[in-house]
Design a protein around this motif. Structure first.
Motif, PDB file in Angstrom:
ATOM      1  N   ARG A  83       0.824  -1.205   0.000  1.00 37.75           N
ATOM      2  CA  ARG A  83       0.000   0.000   0.000  1.00 37.75           C
ATOM      3  C   ARG A  83       0.860   1.258   0.000  1.00 37.75           C
ATOM      4  NH1 ARG A  83      -4.663   0.181   4.335  1.00 37.75           N
ATOM      5  NH2 ARG A  83      -5.408  -1.448   2.905  1.00 37.75           N
ATOM      6  N   ARG A  84       1.981   1.195   0.696  1.00 38.28           N
ATOM      7  CA  ARG A  84       2.849   2.373   0.787  1.00 38.28           C
ATOM      8  C   ARG A  84       3.457   2.767  -0.556  1.00 38.28           C
ATOM      9  NH1 ARG A  84       4.207   3.766   6.094  1.00 38.28           N
ATOM     10  NH2 ARG A  84       3.626   2.221   7.666  1.00 38.28           N
ATOM     11  N   ALA A  85       3.443   1.856  -1.517  1.00 37.63           N
ATOM     12  CA  ALA A  85       3.999   2.169  -2.833  1.00 37.63           C
ATOM     13  C   ALA A  85       3.087   3.087  -3.630  1.00 37.63           C
ATOM     14  CB  ALA A  85       4.262   0.887  -3.613  1.00 37.63           C
ATOM     15  N   GLY A  86       1.819   3.119  -3.269  1.00 36.37           N
ATOM     16  CA  GLY A  86       0.875   3.996  -3.945  1.00 36.37           C
ATOM     17  C   GLY A  86       0.813   3.740  -5.439  1.00 36.37           C
ATOM     18  N   ALA A  87       0.766   4.818  -6.201  1.00 36.30           N
ATOM     19  CA  ALA A  87       0.602   4.718  -7.653  1.00 36.30           C
ATOM     20  C   ALA A  87       1.899   4.380  -8.379  1.00 36.30           C
ATOM     21  CB  ALA A  87       0.047   6.036  -8.196  1.00 36.30           C
ATOM     22  N   HIS A  88       2.993   4.201  -7.643  1.00 42.79           N
ATOM     23  CA  HIS A  88       4.259   3.864  -8.297  1.00 42.79           C
ATOM     24  C   HIS A  88       4.250   2.451  -8.868  1.00 42.79           C
ATOM     25  CE1 HIS A  88       6.408   7.491  -7.061  1.00 42.79           C
ATOM     26  NE2 HIS A  88       5.847   7.355  -5.871  1.00 42.79           N
ATOM     27  N   VAL A  89       3.375   1.589  -8.381  1.00 37.26           N
ATOM     28  CA  VAL A  89       3.220   0.251  -8.948  1.00 37.26           C
ATOM     29  C   VAL A  89       2.003   0.270  -9.865  1.00 37.26           C
ATOM     30  CG1 VAL A  89       2.825  -2.190  -8.475  1.00 37.26           C
ATOM     31  CG2 VAL A  89       4.254  -0.840  -6.927  1.00 37.26           C
ATOM     32  N   PRO A  90       2.145  -0.125 -11.124  1.00 37.42           N
ATOM     33  CA  PRO A  90       1.028  -0.041 -12.065  1.00 37.42           C
ATOM     34  C   PRO A  90      -0.007  -1.142 -11.855  1.00 37.42           C
ATOM     35  CG  PRO A  90       2.945  -0.980 -13.157  1.00 37.42           C
ATOM     36  CD  PRO A  90       3.400  -0.561 -11.780  1.00 37.42           C
ATOM     37  N   GLU A  91      -1.264  -0.792 -12.090  1.00 43.00           N
ATOM     38  CA  GLU A  91      -2.371  -1.749 -12.227  1.00 43.00           C
ATOM     39  C   GLU A  91      -2.556  -2.647 -10.996  1.00 43.00           C
ATOM     40  OE1 GLU A  91      -3.030  -3.473 -16.026  1.00 43.00           O
ATOM     41  OE2 GLU A  91      -1.627  -2.127 -17.024  1.00 43.00           O
ATOM     42  N   VAL A  92      -2.461  -2.045  -9.813  1.00 41.81           N
ATOM     43  CA  VAL A  92      -2.609  -2.810  -8.575  1.00 41.81           C
ATOM     44  C   VAL A  92      -4.077  -3.161  -8.336  1.00 41.81           C
ATOM     45  CG1 VAL A  92      -2.337  -2.731  -6.063  1.00 41.81           C
ATOM     46  CG2 VAL A  92      -0.572  -1.759  -7.552  1.00 41.81           C
ATOM     47  N   ASP A  93      -4.321  -4.409  -7.972  1.00 41.36           N
ATOM     48  CA  ASP A  93      -5.660  -4.859  -7.604  1.00 41.36           C
ATOM     49  C   ASP A  93      -5.840  -4.938  -6.092  1.00 41.36           C
ATOM     50  OD1 ASP A  93      -6.709  -5.561 -10.338  1.00 41.36           O
ATOM     51  OD2 ASP A  93      -4.961  -6.884 -10.282  1.00 41.36           O
ATOM     52  N   VAL A  94      -4.791  -5.334  -5.380  1.00 37.00           N
ATOM     53  CA  VAL A  94      -4.859  -5.507  -3.934  1.00 37.00           C
ATOM     54  C   VAL A  94      -3.656  -4.810  -3.314  1.00 37.00           C
ATOM     55  CG1 VAL A  94      -4.904  -7.159  -2.025  1.00 37.00           C
ATOM     56  CG2 VAL A  94      -5.964  -7.760  -4.218  1.00 37.00           C
ATOM     57  N   ALA A  95      -3.913  -3.897  -2.370  1.00 44.02           N
ATOM     58  CA  ALA A  95      -2.836  -3.204  -1.656  1.00 44.02           C
ATOM     59  C   ALA A  95      -2.725  -3.794  -0.256  1.00 44.02           C
ATOM     60  CB  ALA A  95      -3.121  -1.704  -1.582  1.00 44.02           C
ATOM     61  N   VAL A  96      -1.500  -4.156   0.147  1.00 45.31           N
ATOM     62  CA  VAL A  96      -1.315  -4.866   1.409  1.00 45.31           C
ATOM     63  C   VAL A  96      -0.421  -4.091   2.369  1.00 45.31           C
ATOM     64  CG1 VAL A  96      -1.725  -7.167   0.471  1.00 45.31           C
ATOM     65  CG2 VAL A  96       0.589  -6.212   0.401  1.00 45.31           C
TER      66      VAL A  96
END
Length: 259
Positions: A83-96
């Motif tokens: 979750r802390r990565a925010g929008a820096h990781v593309p196309e996230v479905d689940v934030a942990v």
């Protein structure tokens, strides 16, 4: 192999990233740990015949996430990321976050927040299988460079690994084994287990292999950063042995930065 034991394929990505697929044979579910580049992951899937269902992201750095869009488009895999990565990781479905559980079929992993290399880094600890996907926190014979926050943050993350069973397999995000080993020998030259490990690493390199995964037993015996509690490592950085291990680690990490 028992029905509950995961199948794993490791392979090289980019110049020195380690790609990993983990598959639950009971359900056929399969996850890629990060996607350093799409081509290598897709090739590994084709070679194994496995169907990708999940992508487990350890942290936001480009060399770990760059291939996600293409692989997700080709496979429809669900992307799980810190979750802390925010929008820096593309196309996230689940934030942990810390303490969450993720599943790959019947395989279950705990999410550990392991910052230090970067603030959003997580590790996936498959307790039953005794497998830890450590990304760029813990390497074979080394640890990640501190890019965000104070070095003691990384030490606290590494301490968590010291509590794991000896037979835990640790998968790191890069093949830095030989360069890490050269530093380890400079810091801990009388360590026979380390000397043997380097001989093994050099032979593996000649054969086109790499020493990933390692085990926690091997890392406790040979990794200078995890051995910060040992007097020999305090001596290597000209510090008294009665200092807290954190202080020895900080000095070792600073030395490694200049090595």
């Amino acid at each position: 192999m028992t029905a509950s034991s995961p199948e794993i394929r490791t392979f090289l990505c980019r110049s020195d990233n380690i790609g990993v697929l983990i598959r639950d044979p009971a359900t056929g579910a399969c996850a890629s740990i990060d996607v350093p580049e799409a081509g290598s992951v897709l090739k590994a899937l084709e070679e194994t015949g496995w169907t990708l269902t999940d992508i487990l992201v350890t942290h936001r750095h480009l060399d770990h996430v760059e291939g996600i869009p293409e692989v997700k488009k080709r496979t429809g895999a669900r992307v799980t990321a810190p979750r802390r990565a925010g929008a820096h990781v593309p196309e996230v479905d689940v934030a942990v976050v810390e303490g969450d559980r993720v599943r790959v079929g019947d395989l279950e992993a705990q999410v550990w927040e392991t910052p230090g290399h970067c603030s959003d880094h997580v590790t996936y600890w498959f307790r039953e299988a005794k497998i830890a996907f450590a990304g760029d926190t813990l390497f074979t014979l080394g640890c990640g460079r501190v890019l965000e926050g104070p070095p003691e943050t990384l030490w606290h993350s590494l301490e968590r690994f010291l509590a794991l069973p000896d037979d835990t397999q640790v998968f790191s995000g890069h093949d830095y084994v030989l360069s890490n080993g050269r530093f380890a020998l400079a810091a801990d030259p009388d360590n026979q287990a380390l000397q043997n490990r380097m001989t093994e690493a050099e032979a593996a390199k000649e054969a086109g292999r790499f020493l990933v995964p390692s085990t926690m037993r091997q890392e406790r015996e040979t990794n200078p950063f995890l051995r910060s509690t040992e007097p020999a490592l305090a001596k290597a950085v000209n510090l008294p042995p009665n200092l807290p291990a954190q202080a020895i680690f900080i000095a070792l990490r600073a030395w490694k930065n200049t090595f």
